[in-house]
Write a protein that holds these residues in place. Sequence first.
Motif, mmCIF file in Angstrom:
data_model
loop_
_atom_site.group_PDB
_atom_site.id
_atom_site.type_symbol
_atom_site.label_atom_id
_atom_site.label_comp_id
_atom_site.label_asym_id
_atom_site.label_seq_id
_atom_site.Cartn_x
_atom_site.Cartn_y
_atom_site.Cartn_z
ATOM 1 N N GLY A 174 45.455 -100.033 -122.666
ATOM 2 C CA GLY A 174 45.373 -101.267 -121.679
ATOM 3 C C GLY A 174 45.591 -102.565 -122.297
ATOM 4 O O GLY A 174 46.555 -103.285 -121.408
ATOM 5 N N MET A 175 45.431 -102.857 -123.351
ATOM 6 C CA MET A 175 46.020 -104.003 -123.958
ATOM 7 C C MET A 175 47.378 -104.331 -124.060
ATOM 8 O O MET A 175 48.104 -105.106 -123.727
ATOM 9 C CB MET A 175 45.161 -104.389 -125.425
ATOM 10 C CG MET A 175 43.697 -104.513 -125.474
ATOM 11 S SD MET A 175 43.288 -106.298 -124.843
ATOM 12 C CE MET A 175 41.626 -106.058 -124.873
ATOM 13 N N VAL A 176 47.833 -102.998 -124.556
ATOM 14 C CA VAL A 176 49.486 -103.041 -124.935
ATOM 15 C C VAL A 176 50.143 -103.120 -123.147
ATOM 16 O O VAL A 176 50.913 -104.059 -123.046
ATOM 17 C CB VAL A 176 49.841 -101.714 -125.250
ATOM 18 C CG1 VAL A 176 51.245 -101.554 -125.441
ATOM 19 C CG2 VAL A 176 49.252 -101.817 -126.870
ATOM 20 N N MET A 177 49.603 -102.358 -122.431
ATOM 21 C CA MET A 177 50.204 -102.451 -121.050
ATOM 22 C C MET A 177 50.170 -104.048 -120.402
ATOM 23 O O MET A 177 50.928 -104.485 -119.787
ATOM 24 C CB MET A 177 49.450 -101.464 -120.206
ATOM 25 C CG MET A 177 49.609 -100.062 -120.586
ATOM 26 S SD MET A 177 51.506 -99.542 -120.873
ATOM 27 C CE MET A 177 52.205 -99.665 -119.167
ATOM 28 N N THR A 178 49.036 -104.506 -120.563
ATOM 29 C CA THR A 178 48.686 -105.916 -120.375
ATOM 30 C C THR A 178 49.638 -106.823 -120.780
ATOM 31 O O THR A 178 50.381 -107.786 -120.383
ATOM 32 C CB THR A 178 47.262 -106.286 -120.196
ATOM 33 O OG1 THR A 178 46.386 -105.411 -119.476
ATOM 34 C CG2 THR A 178 47.070 -107.823 -119.910
ATOM 35 N N ALA A 179 49.591 -106.756 -122.159
ATOM 36 C CA ALA A 179 50.591 -107.744 -122.817
ATOM 37 C C ALA A 179 52.095 -107.252 -122.279
ATOM 38 O O ALA A 179 52.752 -108.256 -122.238
ATOM 39 C CB ALA A 179 50.432 -107.104 -124.314
ATOM 40 N N ALA A 180 52.466 -106.192 -122.239
ATOM 41 C CA ALA A 180 53.805 -105.928 -121.590
ATOM 42 C C ALA A 180 54.123 -106.617 -120.389
ATOM 43 O O ALA A 180 55.096 -107.212 -120.027
ATOM 44 C CB ALA A 180 54.165 -104.471 -121.522
ATOM 45 N N ALA A 181 53.109 -106.594 -119.374
ATOM 46 C CA ALA A 181 53.178 -107.280 -118.329
ATOM 47 C C ALA A 181 53.376 -108.728 -118.426
ATOM 48 O O ALA A 181 54.156 -109.362 -117.902
ATOM 49 C CB ALA A 181 52.130 -106.926 -117.193
ATOM 50 N N LEU A 182 52.578 -109.097 -119.353
ATOM 51 C CA LEU A 182 52.580 -110.898 -119.475
ATOM 52 C C LEU A 182 53.982 -111.159 -120.124
ATOM 53 O O LEU A 182 54.524 -112.281 -119.562
ATOM 54 C CB LEU A 182 51.491 -111.185 -120.515
ATOM 55 C CG LEU A 182 51.481 -112.575 -121.344
ATOM 56 C CD1 LEU A 182 51.524 -113.322 -120.064
ATOM 57 C CD2 LEU A 182 50.516 -112.861 -122.337
ATOM 58 N N LEU A 183 54.465 -110.531 -121.042
ATOM 59 C CA LEU A 183 55.729 -110.865 -121.836
ATOM 60 C C LEU A 183 56.956 -110.696 -120.684
ATOM 61 O O LEU A 183 57.862 -111.322 -120.974
ATOM 62 C CB LEU A 183 55.807 -110.091 -123.286
ATOM 63 C CG LEU A 183 54.907 -110.560 -124.147
ATOM 64 C CD1 LEU A 183 55.277 -109.716 -125.506
ATOM 65 C CD2 LEU A 183 54.768 -111.753 -124.326
ATOM 66 N N LYS A 184 56.780 -110.008 -119.673
ATOM 67 C CA LYS A 184 57.686 -109.622 -118.759
ATOM 68 C C LYS A 184 57.975 -110.813 -117.988
ATOM 69 O O LYS A 184 59.047 -111.383 -117.770
ATOM 70 C CB LYS A 184 57.410 -108.274 -117.978
ATOM 71 C CG LYS A 184 58.522 -107.986 -116.822
ATOM 72 C CD LYS A 184 58.247 -106.727 -116.411
ATOM 73 C CE LYS A 184 57.145 -106.638 -115.530
ATOM 74 N NZ LYS A 184 57.091 -107.244 -114.174
ATOM 75 N N ASP A 185 56.801 -111.387 -117.563
ATOM 76 C CA ASP A 185 56.722 -112.542 -116.830
ATOM 77 C C ASP A 185 57.032 -113.927 -117.431
ATOM 78 O O ASP A 185 57.331 -114.837 -117.064
ATOM 79 C CB ASP A 185 55.400 -112.784 -115.829
ATOM 80 C CG ASP A 185 55.438 -111.799 -114.919
ATOM 81 O OD1 ASP A 185 56.527 -111.154 -114.495
ATOM 82 O OD2 ASP A 185 54.380 -111.509 -114.101
ATOM 83 N N ASN A 186 56.419 -113.966 -118.690
ATOM 84 C CA ASN A 186 56.270 -115.076 -119.485
ATOM 85 C C ASN A 186 56.600 -114.653 -121.053
ATOM 86 O O ASN A 186 55.829 -114.602 -121.890
ATOM 87 C CB ASN A 186 54.860 -115.540 -119.409
ATOM 88 C CG ASN A 186 54.510 -116.912 -119.950
ATOM 89 O OD1 ASN A 186 55.440 -117.453 -120.566
ATOM 90 N ND2 ASN A 186 53.636 -117.400 -119.680
ATOM 91 N N PRO A 187 57.699 -114.619 -121.339
ATOM 92 C CA PRO A 187 58.266 -114.370 -122.749
ATOM 93 C C PRO A 187 57.753 -114.897 -124.013
ATOM 94 O O PRO A 187 57.689 -114.509 -124.891
ATOM 95 C CB PRO A 187 59.910 -114.388 -122.718
ATOM 96 C CG PRO A 187 60.080 -114.540 -121.278
ATOM 97 C CD PRO A 187 58.741 -115.172 -120.527
ATOM 98 N N LYS A 188 57.522 -116.247 -123.490
ATOM 99 C CA LYS A 188 57.059 -116.876 -124.873
ATOM 100 C C LYS A 188 55.698 -117.590 -124.425
ATOM 101 O O LYS A 188 55.595 -118.898 -124.256
ATOM 102 C CB LYS A 188 57.788 -118.103 -125.189
ATOM 103 C CG LYS A 188 59.194 -117.664 -125.667
ATOM 104 C CD LYS A 188 59.119 -117.088 -127.256
ATOM 105 C CE LYS A 188 60.603 -116.830 -127.674
ATOM 106 N NZ LYS A 188 60.503 -115.717 -128.825
ATOM 107 N N PRO A 189 54.545 -117.018 -124.174
ATOM 108 C CA PRO A 189 53.050 -117.499 -123.703
ATOM 109 C C PRO A 189 52.478 -118.343 -124.877
ATOM 110 O O PRO A 189 52.899 -118.075 -126.051
ATOM 111 C CB PRO A 189 52.288 -116.370 -123.344
ATOM 112 C CG PRO A 189 52.970 -115.165 -124.353
ATOM 113 C CD PRO A 189 54.422 -115.381 -124.594
ATOM 114 N N THR A 190 51.816 -119.296 -124.317
ATOM 115 C CA THR A 190 50.889 -120.003 -125.424
ATOM 116 C C THR A 190 49.660 -118.913 -125.629
ATOM 117 O O THR A 190 49.515 -118.349 -124.952
ATOM 118 C CB THR A 190 50.385 -121.363 -124.686
ATOM 119 O OG1 THR A 190 49.586 -121.075 -123.596
ATOM 120 C CG2 THR A 190 51.774 -122.203 -124.513
#
Lengths: 263, 161
Positions: free
Chosen positions: B106-122
């Motif tokens: 679940g963490m990996v899938m959430t991380a993938a969704a985040l980085l798709k929308d926001n490639p350099k998150p704080t």
Amino acid sequence: MYNFEFERPTTIADAVAALGGDEAQALGGGQTLIPTLKQRLAMPGKLVSLSGIPEMKGVCVNDDGAVSIGGGTPHAVVARDAAQHYPGLAALAGQIGDPAVRNRGTIGGSLANNDPSACYPAAALGSGATIVTNTREIAADDYFQGMFTTALEEGEIITEVRFPVPEAANYQKFVQPASRFALVGVFVAKYADGVRVAVTGASEEGVFRWSAAEEALSGNFTADAIKDLTVEAGGMIGDLHGSKEYRAHLVGVMTRRAVAAAA
Amino acid sequence: MTQVSMTVNGKSVSGEVEGRTLLVNFLRDHLSLTGTHVGCDTGQCGACMVHVDGDAVKSCNMLALEADGTEVATIEGQANADGSLNTIQQAFQDHHGLQCGFCTPGMVMTAAALLKDNPKPTEAEIRHYLEGNICRCTGYHNIVKAIMAASGQDVNAIAAE
């Protein structure tokens, strides 16, 4: 969960027809209803999904400047697509639940459920929004009728919600960290004809307008103008997350923060 | 029973399900894709996170029939074509972003969704985006580090807590 028939119509007319039968229940994004079904707290004979109806999705601006949101629009889409038209509303949508909840949960589902701690009721009441259904238009002031209770009739669907856009608005949410619902949330909106203040999460009657604060803020839109105002602890929700007195106190704090952020 | 069809990790699949069949049960029981976990089964923990048409959703909180016609991505489809770990998965390994591993899909899938929308998150954006994923082992710190690293950013910037 008990089993049920499932239908996924593609038009409002078909959805209304499908909901006409006995024991039929509308399904928005399911972020409340599915957990409810799992606990066997409801036993609909048929679920009618509203997620496949294109005419109920999206954000647009009307000729009069009001922002219209389709009843089946997920929170994440409102957070993104309403940001330039009504930033206070978009910011509220972006604070609901968590990212996965925002991708599924819908504005129509939230308003139809009228959870006393949900965020959207504060935005709708605080903006004086119009709840549009398949049969009529309902003013927000008439729509919310107490915890989990609304003016909706059996089988009536929220197809659209219209928000008049204020000069300034802000939502301050004191998050209950386990559920991510509002322990107390306050939406403040300043219109040309006055200020509206709507409070969620606090009252046993569900979302309500804090009229004393509205009056004070309409004359002077600063946090100072309401620094001596308080709400009665009687009638507030008291539970293991916070006492009645604590919630009553938070109403004042969150309202002042919202005004300070909006002004 | 009703026929349901969708694309899962690029493959067309279909099956017969009940109205009440959850997407996670369809994935696990019908397709034997057991990498998607059932943790709390109440829509809170995020162990069942998958992508439906590109959006992160909790598959224990969505009916299989609601996913009819959609493109679903699960943890089984995340590795590179040659079977090696993808950037996010490798970063979780490198930065010890898991202990028991139950929440990791679940963490990996959430991380993938985040980085798709926001490639350099704080760091704050990562923590905010992980609000729907619960980990009871790591304290999140190394998970946040792993996602920082997967986005190509300096992980030393994250102060130890």
